[in-house]
Design a protein around this motif. Structure first.
Motif, mmCIF file in Angstrom:
data_model
loop_
_atom_site.group_PDB
_atom_site.id
_atom_site.type_symbol
_atom_site.label_atom_id
_atom_site.label_comp_id
_atom_site.label_asym_id
_atom_site.label_seq_id
_atom_site.Cartn_x
_atom_site.Cartn_y
_atom_site.Cartn_z
ATOM 1 N N TYR A 1 -9.902 -36.261 -8.413
ATOM 2 C CA TYR A 1 -10.029 -36.524 -9.839
ATOM 3 C C TYR A 1 -8.762 -37.125 -10.448
ATOM 4 C CZ TYR A 1 -10.936 -35.931 -14.780
ATOM 5 O OH TYR A 1 -11.114 -36.167 -16.127
ATOM 6 N N LEU B 1 -16.064 -21.113 -2.439
ATOM 7 C CA LEU B 1 -15.623 -21.920 -3.575
ATOM 8 C C LEU B 1 -16.789 -22.539 -4.340
ATOM 9 C CD1 LEU B 1 -12.490 -23.755 -2.086
ATOM 10 C CD2 LEU B 1 -12.522 -21.952 -3.825
ATOM 11 N N ALA C 1 -12.569 -26.225 -9.172
ATOM 12 C CA ALA C 1 -12.761 -25.747 -10.547
ATOM 13 C C ALA C 1 -12.812 -26.904 -11.526
ATOM 14 C CB ALA C 1 -11.632 -24.783 -10.908
ATOM 15 N N GLN C 2 -11.992 -27.920 -11.276
ATOM 16 C CA GLN C 2 -11.964 -29.092 -12.148
ATOM 17 C C GLN C 2 -13.275 -29.873 -12.059
ATOM 18 O OE1 GLN C 2 -9.125 -32.229 -11.073
ATOM 19 N NE2 GLN C 2 -8.350 -32.114 -13.177
ATOM 20 N N THR D 1 -8.906 -24.989 -4.471
ATOM 21 C CA THR D 1 -9.525 -24.138 -5.493
ATOM 22 C C THR D 1 -9.427 -24.779 -6.865
ATOM 23 O OG1 THR D 1 -8.995 -22.138 -4.234
ATOM 24 C CG2 THR D 1 -9.460 -21.868 -6.582
ATOM 25 N N GLU D 2 -8.251 -25.312 -7.188
ATOM 26 C CA GLU D 2 -8.055 -25.974 -8.479
ATOM 27 C C GLU D 2 -8.912 -27.225 -8.595
ATOM 28 O OE1 GLU D 2 -4.402 -28.033 -11.035
ATOM 29 O OE2 GLU D 2 -3.974 -26.834 -9.230
ATOM 30 N N ARG D 3 -8.991 -27.978 -7.490
ATOM 31 C CA ARG D 3 -9.772 -29.219 -7.502
ATOM 32 C C ARG D 3 -11.250 -28.923 -7.724
ATOM 33 N NH1 ARG D 3 -8.673 -33.204 -2.582
ATOM 34 N NH2 ARG D 3 -6.571 -32.816 -3.386
ATOM 35 N N ARG E 1 -16.719 -28.636 -13.745
ATOM 36 C CA ARG E 1 -16.974 -28.876 -15.171
ATOM 37 C C ARG E 1 -18.017 -29.971 -15.364
ATOM 38 N NH1 ARG E 1 -11.106 -28.339 -15.758
ATOM 39 N NH2 ARG E 1 -10.936 -30.618 -15.946
ATOM 40 N N ASP F 1 -4.930 -23.336 -2.411
ATOM 41 C CA ASP F 1 -4.801 -23.245 -3.860
ATOM 42 C C ASP F 1 -5.148 -24.567 -4.533
ATOM 43 O OD1 ASP F 1 -4.029 -20.604 -3.674
ATOM 44 O OD2 ASP F 1 -1.880 -21.062 -3.641
ATOM 45 N N ALA F 2 -4.685 -25.658 -3.918
ATOM 46 C CA ALA F 2 -4.985 -26.980 -4.473
ATOM 47 C C ALA F 2 -6.482 -27.261 -4.431
ATOM 48 C CB ALA F 2 -4.217 -28.060 -3.702
#
Length: 412
Positions: free
Chosen positions: A121, A178, A152-153, A148-150, A156, A145-146
């Motif tokens: 993204y 995830l 979650a982004q 997981t963040e990706r 949306r 961690d990266a």
């Protein structure tokens, strides 16, 4: 005749059921691209899949994921197929300018499913994410961690997420947790070796039946007694005997009569096939892989004019047993009373059986430049296509024609 090639890789859902195939460009027997023109590569895949080989032979009833260059997306070059049974992949190097965005809107309105390949993204890619039905994320080597963040982004957006390059069981489980919907990668066709774990009862039964089926002295009487112990197995076998594939005029209701009509060797192969389908915690594509190898080994054995083609079939079928049983091949072979010729073929590719199996595996892996030249490339290609078609028809007969579908509805 000019040689043509199309690679394919299965895509799975969370239940490890195949829901589609990505079609991959391949250029020659040397497995190397002869040009760097993305438009030409896309055109070759489309022509080969739809007009030359037939999409029904490549992906069966499942949708085909096809990478498109910019020219095909925006309409500079024709897109000669309808939205049915295809997913259009937008490559990561295509800039999302106004022409691309408008083209994707038009394609989506016309019913095409849009997937974004290797998506990472960035704010300027927001319009693509808004239009996509599926977003593919390369998970290989990504920090947990990266990732997981990706995820979650991306969640949306109203999309399904596909994890690419899943290469281990741990990665698969992590991606499931995830929230990924689909999965693609080498893990699904490699054995997942776990030591010291008790095997489920159905696998123990499977091994005992499979061992008996491989005994040279097994005859129809022994087979009938074995199969009769399993009502579901008997049902599937009788359903096959009464299918159009066999074309028996009168309905066959007796297991013994079915065994007599088809013959012992063919029955052994079919029962082994049906037993494979009893492994219910493995991807169906593993069974497909085993069947394609078995049939292609048999066909190439015939092309080499070898005798005992049933052994070629058996070698190809057993070549995937390590993955199906979660055991190293050596442990599998130690539990099966196979003749030494078959064991040597599976261990070290020795003998005629091993040589043919090696050719089948090389073709499957796309290492066409290493194939034995005593058979021409057209023979290899036709044997592979026939094997893929036969495997699909076989599973449809013994397992039913229904199957999982690709859910492309944008999420709420």
């Amino acid at each position: 005749m000019d040689e043509i090639f199309v690679g394919r890789q299965p895509i799975y859902n969370r239940k490890l059921e195949v829901v589609g195939y990505e079609l991959l460009y391949r250029s020659s027997l040397h497995n190397q691209a002869q040009f760097l023109d993305g438009d030409q590569a896309t055109g070759e895949v489309i022509l080969n899949a739809f007009l030359e080989l037939g999409l029904e032979n490549i992906s069966g009833r499942y949708p085909a994921f096809i990478n498109l260059s910019r020219s095909f997306l925006v309409g500079d070059k024709p897109l000669p197929f309808s939205h049915k049974r295809v997913v259009l992949e937008v490559l990561e190097d295509i800039e999302p300018d106004a022409a691309v965005i408008e083209a994707l809107r038009r394609l989506a309105r016309n019913g095409y499913i849009i997937a974004l390949d290797d998506f990472v993204y960035r704010p300027e890619l927001e319009p693509l994410a808004e239009l996509a039905h599926i977003i593919k994320v390369d998970v290989l080597g990504v920090d947990p961690d990266a990732l997981t963040e990706r995820v979650a982004q991306l969640k949306r957006h109203k999309v399904r997420l596909l994890a690419e390059k899943v290469e281990s069981h741990d990665e698969f489980e992590r991606c499931k947790q995830l929230g990924f919907d689909y999965f693609q990668g080498y893990f699904f066709c490699k054995p997942n070796i776990v030591r010291g774990r008790s095997r489920p009862v159905n696998r123990l039964v499977l091994m005992n039946l499979l061992a008996e089926l491989q005994r040279p002295e097994t005859d129809i009487n022994k087979l009938e007694k074995l199969v009769a112990q399993d009502a579901a197995l008997t049902y599937r076998l009788l359903r096959y005997v009464n299918s159009p594939c066999v074309a028996i005029r009168r309905k066959v209701e007796s297991l013994r009569r079915a065994l007599v009509i088809i013959g012992a060797n063919t029955i052994k192969n079919w029962i082994t096939l049906i037993l494979f389908t009893r492994i219910d915690d493995k991807p169906r594509e593993l069974v497909v892989t085993a069947l394609v190898r078995a049939r292609m080994c048999e066909l190439l054995g015939a092309a080499y004019r070898h005798e005992g083609l049933d052994r070629f079939f058996t070698v190809g079928l057993l070549s995937a047993m390590d993955a199906l049983m979660d055991q190293p091949m050596e442990e599998v072979l130690n539990e099966l009373p196979l003749v030494e010729e078959v064991k040597a073929a599976l261990r070290t590719r020795d003998g005629h059986l091993g040589h043919v199996l090696e050719q089948v595996l090389l073709y499957e892996w796309g290492a066409w430049d290493k194939l034995c030249q005593s058979l021409d490339s057209l023979t290899y290609r036709q044997a592979y296509l026939d094997a893929v078609r036969w495997a699909g028809d076989s599973l449809a007969t013994v397992m039913g024609s229904g199957g999982p579908s690709l859910d492309t509805a944008r999420t709420a």
